[in-house]
Design a protein around this motif. Structure first.
Motif, short mmCIF file in Angstrom:
data_model
loop_
_atom_site.label_atom_id
_atom_site.label_comp_id
_atom_site.label_asym_id
_atom_site.label_seq_id
_atom_site.Cartn_x
_atom_site.Cartn_y
_atom_site.Cartn_z
N SER A 356 0.86 -1.18 0.00
CA SER A 356 0.00 0.00 0.00
C SER A 356 0.90 1.23 0.00
O SER A 356 1.92 1.25 0.70
N ARG A 357 0.53 2.23 -0.78
CA ARG A 357 1.33 3.46 -0.80
C ARG A 357 1.21 4.23 0.51
O ARG A 357 1.94 5.19 0.73
N LYS A 358 0.29 3.80 1.34
CA LYS A 358 0.18 4.38 2.68
C LYS A 358 0.79 3.47 3.73
O LYS A 358 0.56 3.65 4.92
N GLY A 359 1.58 2.48 3.27
CA GLY A 359 2.18 1.53 4.19
C GLY A 359 3.70 1.53 4.10
O GLY A 359 4.29 2.04 3.15
N SER A 360 4.31 0.96 5.12
CA SER A 360 5.77 0.84 5.19
C SER A 360 6.10 -0.42 5.99
O SER A 360 5.40 -0.74 6.95
N ILE A 361 7.15 -1.14 5.57
CA ILE A 361 7.52 -2.39 6.25
C ILE A 361 8.97 -2.29 6.73
O ILE A 361 9.86 -1.92 5.97
N LEU A 362 9.17 -2.62 8.00
CA LEU A 362 10.51 -2.66 8.60
C LEU A 362 10.82 -4.10 8.98
O LEU A 362 10.06 -4.73 9.71
N PHE A 363 11.94 -4.63 8.49
CA PHE A 363 12.37 -5.98 8.82
C PHE A 363 13.58 -5.91 9.75
O PHE A 363 14.42 -5.02 9.63
N THR A 364 13.67 -6.87 10.66
CA THR A 364 14.93 -7.11 11.36
C THR A 364 15.40 -8.50 10.97
O THR A 364 14.59 -9.44 10.90
N THR A 365 16.67 -8.63 10.68
CA THR A 365 17.19 -9.92 10.23
C THR A 365 18.67 -10.05 10.56
O THR A 365 19.39 -9.05 10.59
N ARG A 366 19.08 -11.27 10.84
CA ARG A 366 20.51 -11.55 11.02
C ARG A 366 21.08 -12.18 9.76
O ARG A 366 22.25 -12.58 9.74
N ASN A 367 20.27 -12.28 8.71
CA ASN A 367 20.66 -12.96 7.48
C ASN A 367 20.66 -11.96 6.32
O ASN A 367 19.60 -11.54 5.85
N HIS A 368 21.83 -11.60 5.85
CA HIS A 368 21.94 -10.61 4.78
C HIS A 368 21.24 -11.09 3.51
O HIS A 368 20.61 -10.30 2.80
N GLU A 369 21.33 -12.38 3.23
CA GLU A 369 20.69 -12.91 2.03
C GLU A 369 19.17 -12.72 2.07
O GLU A 369 18.55 -12.44 1.05
N ALA A 370 18.60 -12.86 3.26
CA ALA A 370 17.15 -12.64 3.38
C ALA A 370 16.79 -11.22 3.00
O ALA A 370 15.81 -10.98 2.28
N ALA A 371 17.58 -10.25 3.48
CA ALA A 371 17.30 -8.85 3.16
C ALA A 371 17.44 -8.58 1.66
O ALA A 371 16.64 -7.85 1.07
N VAL A 372 18.43 -9.20 1.04
CA VAL A 372 18.63 -9.01 -0.40
C VAL A 372 17.46 -9.60 -1.19
O VAL A 372 16.92 -8.98 -2.11
N ARG A 373 17.04 -10.81 -0.81
CA ARG A 373 15.95 -11.47 -1.54
C ARG A 373 14.60 -10.78 -1.32
O ARG A 373 13.68 -10.91 -2.13
#
Length: 859
Positions: A356-373
């Motif tokens: 949604s253009r009125k939405g935003s998602i913040l992830f926390t991760t210890r896995n760099h590959e997950a963030a890239v994918r």
């Protein structure tokens, strides 16, 4: 209390007031009089707090600001009265204060008597003055929500206030904090103000038309410290309004225990306070059950239909709801998005992330590959705390006397690598036991086993998931399990690496992808494919922050506490002996004998072997002895004689006990220890050990064996050092003759014997023969080994000494200067050979009467 409830109560208060007026047949009695003035300044008072009193301000949760209309006065606009009754619906305890006891109710005054004289300021300026007044008055409470009540023209004053604030950067917080606006009879429609009113309504639409939700399972961490730069980055990116044409995706990545969840939690509360129209949702991605449970709660908050149907796909329903822009702005925090299988294959949780253009998602991760994918750019990396932050975190909940030893506290934090979870775990243990940082540090340094036990202690942490153990070792092993499943070679590498030194681990030391390290040993057709597997495995470990890159691409570091946790895991699984044996073998295979040409590589391997020493001392493995001898030789070549002696002694004790006194490895250790004795001037011990080694080698290996000749040469050197010149000369002549016959005239060992014989001749005053032999040795050494080789420099220095002894001072000085310049460049200014060259040059300068320069060198 949410803003929807506040708005309803305000309307209720208005209705109550009108009903009160009707029942009592009250009539308005306007009183035209001058505005009150401030007794201190004499100026017209702009704002007045009606409720509560100064003693009750601690309970205030929201501000209500009422602005009167055209031709009115702040003292009577909100009051109705007749001869007997008076009602001030903003102040009377039975009216608005009764409905909203946690509100601070204020009235604002401006010049509105336009019917008697022209106003001194334009309407726009009235709004600007209102903004300035509120900004100055609410210095310490600017984050508090605000509701405006505008009567007649007062509504337009409020409108201009908000529009002005939206244009000025330092005032932009006010429209964001405005959660309600009641306009009572404000003339918008049909006037030129309609367009402006519509814009103001658009600014506040989220506050008055949509419900705002805050679904976060943890309370705010009152002990949160530091991380200001990271939070500034997040708060500039994660509000939905930061990127109006897209659904912003942001990731905070870092090692397990580095504090990602705590940073995200603090960001959630700051978004709640700074963006009151934005809903905040927290979704753990530790497993599919937790993920779906959190989605179900979001669906309930929005009243999503069909959630309780047996066949309902809860994740799809909630994704669809969040993807609808009509529900308003939201921030979705997906915590612990680490497991690639969970995110992209088995349950494919990534498919249920809304857009949604009125939405935003913040992830926390210890896995760099997950963030890239997950297609996140850029990715914010969270590292360990700085010293000040870690110190503050450690001291939380502790008594002053537990951390008053600042040196021990600093050393403990360094030992824990300033990792927040490790620091918090230490603080919890100290709080429970009452011990000081000095004692906790002593526990940590006692042994790896004790340290691992401390890092395995569970502790209460309200900011972490209750169904997941929170000791730091457990935190990392969750990641290790993911790696073992997804990339077995990377897991094998981590087992291998944990036995090495923390810093500067050469990539070349790691086994290849098709090495014995892999159980299946699948042969690859191409060497490049094998290197690709190795690079991928290293990339995985870097992605989890288990290992860290260096400036040089050829080496890396391992995190200290990761190494400790991995060692503890291997001991618990009974794999310790197997892996130490394998690492020892690999290091022995790759460890070069210390020579001039490979001194950098040898020093790098030396650091790794040092770390291995503690592990290998308890193992009876032939590769252990080779590694220890090679390491000790590196230490000897660096002039670190005491360390070298200690290691040679350990190697000799092991080889004698395991292999016997006559084994070649034992004889090699004996010879090496004797050499380091001589380097320290312990000539008696050196002679005794060299004689013993020579006698045994002649019996075991034979008189002409290169190792036997090596011992003969070394014994002769010690005899020379002790002044036993005749015996030394005889032994050197014998060694030289045999080496020429066995190895050849240009072999480095033959040249070494030639040089040594020349030295002992010089020691006896046989200078001409010594000079001739030194010149011959120098010429051959330069040709065979090169001009900058340490053996060449020794030959040059020895020849210069003989020339000095014969009074050939000018040639001796020239040669000593050359030797000193080269030795300093090759070995360093503080190396014993460099200092020896410096001393020799000073001597020949003194012999020539150049005392000033000689004194300078001696100093």
């Amino acid at each position: 209390m949410d803003f929807v409830t506040i708005t309803k109560l305000l309307l209720l208060a208005c209705v109550s007031y009108l009903w009160f007026r009707y029942k009592n047949n009250l009539q308005i009695k306007p009183i035209y009089g001058s505005q009150q003035t401030d007794s201190a300044t004499g100026k017209s008072r702009k704002r007045k707090v009606l409720y509560p009193g100064p003693d009750d301000l601690t309970k205030v949760k929201i501000d209500i600001v009422a602005v009167h209309g055209l031709g009115s006065n702040v003292d009577w606009t909100w009051i109705w009265k007749d001869r007997t009754k008076h009602v001030h619906w903003l102040r009377d305890p039975d009216m608005l204060p009764a409905a909203l006891p946690n509100a601070r109710i204020m009235v604002y005054s401006y010049e509105s008597r336009w019917h008697t004289k022209a106003p001194k300021t334009r309407l726009e300026l009235c709004g600007e003055e209102l903004m300035e007044d509120l900004h100055n008055f609410r210095t310490k409470t600017r984050d508090r929500p605000v509701v405006f009540i505008g009567h007649s023209l007062g509504g337009l004053v409020v409108l201009h206030c908000l529009l002005f604030a939206d244009r000025i950067e330092r005032f932009k917080y006010l429209p964001a904090r405005t959660v309600g606006f009641l306009a009572l009879g404000t003339p918008f429609r049909g006037t030129k103000m309609q367009t402006l009113a519509e814009k103001a309504a658009w600014l506040m639409a989220p506050a008055v038309t949509q419900d705002r939700h805050f679904l976060v399972p943890f309370g705010r961490n009152e002990n949160f410290v530091g991380r200001n730069s990271i939070l500034e980055q997040l708060l500039s990116r994660i509000p939905p309004s930061a990127k109006k044409d897209d659904c912003q995706r942001t990731a905070v990545e870092g090692l397990g225990g580095v504090g990602k969840t705590q940073v995200a939690l603090e960001a959630a509360y700051r978004i709640r306070d700074q963006h009151p129209a934005c809903s905040v949702f927290w979704v753990p991605a530790v497993d599919s059950i937790s993920f779906e449970k959190a989605y179900r709660e979001i669906g309930k908050a929005f009243g999503v239909q069909g959630l309780d149907d047996d066949m309902a796909n809860v994740k799809s329903l909630v994704k669809a709801a969040l993807s609808c822009e009509s529900i308003g702005s939201w921030l979705l925090i997906v915590d612990n998005a680490d497991d690639l299988k969970l995110l992209f294959t088995d349950t494919a949780l990534a498919d249920y992330l809304p857009f949604s253009r009125k939405g935003s998602i913040l992830f926390t991760t210890r896995n760099h590959e997950a963030a890239v994918r997950l297609d996140i750019r850029p990715i914010i990396t969270l590292k360990e705390m700085n010293n000040a932050e870690a110190t503050e975190l450690l001291r939380t909940g502790l008594k002053e006397n537990q951390t008053n030893d600042t040196e021990s506290t600093a050393r403990l934090l360094e030992f824990l690598a300033n990792l927040p979870l490790a620091v918090k775990q230490a603080s919890a243990y100290m709080a429970k036991t009452g011990i000081s940082t000095t004692k906790y540090l002593r526990y940590c340094q006692t042994s790896n086993k004790t340290m691992a036990k401390l890092l395995s202690q569970d502790f209460e942490d309200r900011g972490r998931y209750r169904d997941i153990n929170n000791p730091i070792t457990t935190t990392w092993l969750i990641s290790f399990n993911h790696i073992s499943r997804d990339m077995p070679l990377a897991a094998q590498y981590l087992k291998f690496i944990c036995f090495l030194a923390e810093k500067d681990i050469p990539i070349s030391l790691l086994p290849s992808g098709k090495d014995k390290l892999q159980k299946d040993e699948e042969e690859e057709d191409e060497e490049k494919e094998d290197e690709l597997k190795k690079d991928e495995a290293i990339g995985i470990l870097k992605g989890y922050a288990f290992i860290l890159g260096r400036d040089s691409p050829d080496s890396f570091d391992i995190h200290r506490l990761v190494r400790l946790a991995m060692r503890n895991w291997l001991q618990g699984k009974g794999e310790w002996q197997e892996w130490t044996g394998y690492v020892i073998q690999r290091l022995a295979d790759k460890y070069p004998f210390p020579e001039h040409e490979n001194r950098t590589e040898a020093e790098q391997m030396h650091r790794q072997a040092l770390e291995l020493r503690e592990a290998v001392l308890g193992q009876e493995h032939p590769f252990t002895f080779d590694s220890m001898n090679n390491l000790a030789n590196v230490l000897d070549s660096q002039g670190k004689y005491e360390e070298a002696e200690q290691m040679h002694r350990q190697a000799l004790e092991l080889t004698e006990a395991v292999l016997g006194q006559e084994h070649p490895s034992t004889l090699n250790s004996m010879n090496n220890l004797a050499l380091v004795f001589r380097s320290q001037g312990k000539y008696e011990e050196a002679e005794q050990m060299h004689r013993q080694a020579l006698k045994l080698k002649e019996v075991v290996l034979g008189r002409e064996h290169p190792s036997t000749l090596n011992s003969m040469n070394n014994l002769a050197n010690v005899l020379d050092s002790k002044g036993k010149y005749e015996e030394a000369e005889q032994m050197h002549r014998q060694a030289l003759k045999l080496r020429e016959a066995v190895l050849g005239r240009e072999h480095p060992s033959t040249l070494d014997s030639m040089n040594n014989l020349a030295n002992v001749l010089g020691s006896q005053g046989k200078y001409e023969e010594a000079e001739q032999m030194h010149r011959q040795a120098l010429e051959l050494t330069e040709a065979v080994l090169g001009r900058e080789h340490p053996s060449t420099l020794d030959s040059k220095n020895n020849l210069a000494n003989v020339l000095d002894s014969q009074g050939k001072y000018e040639e001796a000085e020239q040669m000593h200067r050359q030797a000193l310049e080269l030795t300093e460049a090759v070995l360093g200014r503080e190396h014993p050979s460099t200092l020896n060259s410096m001393n020799n040059l000073a001597n020949v300068l003194g012999n020539q009467g150049k005392y000033a320069e000689a004194e300078q060198l001696f100093r």
